[in-house]
Design an enzyme around this catalytic site. Structure first.
Site, short mmCIF file in Angstrom:
data_model
loop_
_atom_site.label_atom_id
_atom_site.label_comp_id
_atom_site.label_asym_id
_atom_site.label_seq_id
_atom_site.Cartn_x
_atom_site.Cartn_y
_atom_site.Cartn_z
N TYR A 56 0.86 -1.19 0.00
CA TYR A 56 0.00 0.00 0.00
C TYR A 56 0.89 1.24 0.00
O TYR A 56 1.50 1.58 1.02
CB TYR A 56 -0.90 0.04 1.23
CG TYR A 56 -1.97 -1.03 1.30
CD1 TYR A 56 -2.27 -1.83 0.20
CD2 TYR A 56 -2.68 -1.25 2.47
CE1 TYR A 56 -3.26 -2.80 0.28
CE2 TYR A 56 -3.67 -2.22 2.56
CZ TYR A 56 -3.95 -3.00 1.47
OH TYR A 56 -4.93 -3.97 1.55
N ARG A 208 -16.59 -0.27 -1.83
CA ARG A 208 -15.75 0.85 -2.27
C ARG A 208 -16.54 2.16 -2.37
O ARG A 208 -16.30 2.99 -3.24
CB ARG A 208 -15.05 0.53 -3.59
CG ARG A 208 -14.14 -0.67 -3.46
CD ARG A 208 -13.74 -1.27 -4.79
NE ARG A 208 -12.94 -2.47 -4.54
CZ ARG A 208 -13.43 -3.67 -4.26
NH1 ARG A 208 -14.74 -3.84 -4.21
NH2 ARG A 208 -12.65 -4.71 -4.03
N SER A 212 -22.55 3.19 0.04
CA SER A 212 -22.42 4.01 1.24
C SER A 212 -23.52 5.06 1.37
O SER A 212 -23.73 5.62 2.45
CB SER A 212 -21.07 4.73 1.24
OG SER A 212 -21.02 5.68 0.18
#
Length: 331
Positions: A56, A208, A212
């Site tokens: 990452y 992702r 939401s």
């Protein structure tokens, strides 16, 4: 904060974990000070499980976590690290390496970047097709004996690989995508894990950001991973946002936000499942933590099951080129 135990031999962790990837990679620029403030807020709220990967930001995420933890009480804190993904200077991916010698190299660098003597949970990011899983897990088992890592996990692998790995050394958890719109593990993988006493750490619980309640067609031009994701493209996005409208309706009845209901649904699927939330801002973290107070009734769960049957999402969860390398997708 409620605790949930990872597997039969793993640690007890907070009922929600924090996925730190977005603070360094894949979702566009992140604010460093806000990322650290979010990590501090998570610790203050009782989150004990931090999930990262050595790739990452090519080590950036591990060093960010080290900075955030400086001077903090690290008792009962668990850091989960994925390894093995190979990248180039342009941030492209070159494949996966889970050879024993490579694993020893990867863990040495992670220990240094994190500033720790041992890593709580260590896992290959994906299955290396050129290395038998027994060899990789055997090398990690030796690292447990050496004290470099405490527990072994897996990520995005199927039932056969899980069984073979667990036969070499106890596996505490499988990290895999699981949400209202990604329910593939329910057909076989979840049953295998429960049979063997392996927990699930579920990433992508908000798909992702898709479910939401904060995503819209106007945001489709965002330059990040989602631009390549089939579920965010064209007619797929239209169909998936229609699903979110159903989630909004149910969330209104529950008295919570769509994101909170989506997270609460994952948590409600079993005490052996720990949702990872990818918040990189304090306001998003606060919203996610509110899911802990959401109580879904049987009627709510039935409504969600009707609105989100398995396979309801339009488009695959990853581009085809990536799915081809995912052992969890092989049937």
């Amino acid at each position: 904060m409620e605790k949930r135990k990872l597997g039969t031999t793993g640690p007890s962790v907070s009922a929600i974990g924090l996925g730190c990837m977005g603070m360094s990679d894949f979702y566009g620029p992140a604010d460093r000070s806000e990322s650290i403030a979010t990590l501090h807020a998570a610790l203050d709220a009782g989150i004990t499980l931090l999930d990262t990967g050595d790739f990452y930001g090519m080590g950036h995420n591990e060093m960010l976590i080290r900075e955030a933890l400086a001077g903090r009480n690290r008792d009962n804190l668990q850091i989960s690290v994925k390894f093995g993904a190979l990248r180039d200077p342009n941030k492209g991916f070159l494949g996966y390496d889970s050879r024993p010698a490579a694993i020893r190299n990867f863990v040495a660098y992670s220990l240094q970047r994190l500033g720790v003597d041992t890593i709580d949970i260590y896992r290959p990011a994906r299955l290396d097709p050129d290395v038998p899983i027994e060899e990789s897990v055997g090398a990690m088992a030796d690292m447990v004996k050496a004290g470099w890592i405490k527990h072994i996990g897996l990520s995005e692998v199927g039932s056969d690989t899980i069984r073979r790995a667990h036969a070499v050394h106890p596996i505490v958890d499988l990290q895999i995508e699981y949400s209202l719109v990604a329910r593939g593990i329910e057909s076989d993988i979840l049953k295998t894990c429960r049979e063997l006493g392996i927990s699930i750490t579920a990433y992508g619980v908000l798909a992702r950001g898709l479910i939401s309640g904060h995503w819209s067609k106007e945001r489709s031009a965002v330059q990040d991973f989602r631009q390549m994701s089939p579920r965010f493209q064209g007619s797929n996005l239209d169909a998936n946002l229609a699903l979110v409208d159903s989630l909004r309706s149910i969330a209104a009845e529950v008295g919570a936000s769509p994101a909170q209901v989506a997270i609460a649904w994952v948590a409600a699927q079993g005490n052996d499942i720990v949702p990872l939330v990818g918040a990189r801002r304090r306001d998003r973290l606060s919203e996610a933590l509110g899911a802990l107070d959401v109580k879904l009734t049987d009627a709510h769960l039935a409504a969600l099951a009707k609105a989100f049957p398995p396979g309801a999402a339009a488009g695959a969860r990853y581009p085809e080129a990536q799915l081809a390398h995912m052992d969890s997708e092989k049937r």
